[in-house]
Design an enzyme around this catalytic site. Structure first.
Site, PDB file in Angstrom:
ATOM      1  N   CYS A   1       4.518  -8.608 -10.970  1.00  0.00           N
ATOM      2  CA  CYS A   1       3.038  -8.646 -10.786  1.00  0.00           C
ATOM      3  C   CYS A   1       2.708  -9.967  -9.990  1.00  0.00           C
ATOM      4  CB  CYS A   1       2.512  -8.544 -12.226  1.00  0.00           C
ATOM      5  SG  CYS A   1       0.752  -8.296 -12.258  1.00  0.00           S
ATOM      6  N   HIS A   2       1.972 -10.694 -10.577  1.00  0.00           N
ATOM      7  CA  HIS A   2       1.668 -12.156  -9.886  1.00  0.00           C
ATOM      8  C   HIS A   2       2.958 -13.177  -9.778  1.00  0.00           C
ATOM      9  CE1 HIS A   2      -2.326 -10.535 -10.370  1.00  0.00           C
ATOM     10  NE2 HIS A   2      -2.738 -11.514  -9.450  1.00  0.00           N
TER      11      HIS A   2
END
Length: 181
Positions: free
Chosen positions: A109-110
């Site tokens: 994800c991030h």
């Protein structure tokens, strides 16, 4: 001897499923997992970055970790989590140790954001949450839209995934990597 996986997080804003599902999956496969946070205080998770999730106690803090004790580094996502780790010099040193030793890192994800500040993103092929694509490309990465991607550019393996929907494939890629080391 059992393989050992190190999870690193901040103390707030960690995407719940991206921490807990890989951690529990690896435990069921006989992997020893250690969760290290910025401090030894409680870690507050979130769901979809907006809802407060359960809190967890990490086993240790980043400054107490001996990176050489682990076969793989796993960095869960969460916008605030990744943004906090981007500014944490100890997290950068752990990442740099893994890359210098050619040990695998898995980020979802991030989490690839942290690799930018650790100066380990250039020329890597990877995926992430779509909103950080431009940041990664501006830092020299090559972004792909895949559920899971493995890159060995610069002689160290990087496994990345886009979001919680990709966790099953992410988990399997991590396990496969551990069986090869």
């Amino acid at each position: 001897m059992a393989k050992k996986a190190l999870f690193i997080t901040s103390n707030f804003g960690v995407e719940h499923d991206e921490l807990i599902q890989p951690l529990e999956f690896l435990k069921t496969k006989g992997v020893e997992v250690i969760h290290a946070a910025e401090t030894s205080q409680t870690v507050q998770t979130v769901k979809s970055d907006k809802e407060i999730g359960p809190s967890y106690s990490p086993q240790t803090s980043l400054d107490q970790v001996s990176a050489e004790d682990y076969e793989i580094l796993i960095i869960p996502g969460g916008t605030v989590n990744a943004d906090s780790l981007r500014l944490n010099e100890t997290a950068h040193k752990i990442i740099q140790y893994f890359t210098n030793q050619k040990k695998p890192i898995a980020a979802i994800c991030h989490a690839p954001w942290v690799l930018i500040n650790a100066e380990r993103i250039k020329d890597k092929n990877l995926t992430s949450y779509k909103s950080i694509r431009l940041d990664l490309e501006n830092a020299g990465a090559n972004w792909v839209n895949e559920a899971v991607h493995r890159c060995n550019t610069n002689d160290w393996p990087l496994i990345t995934s886009r979001c919680p929907d990709d966790i099953p494939q992410f988990n399997e890629a991590i396990l496969k990597e551990l069986t090869q080391t």
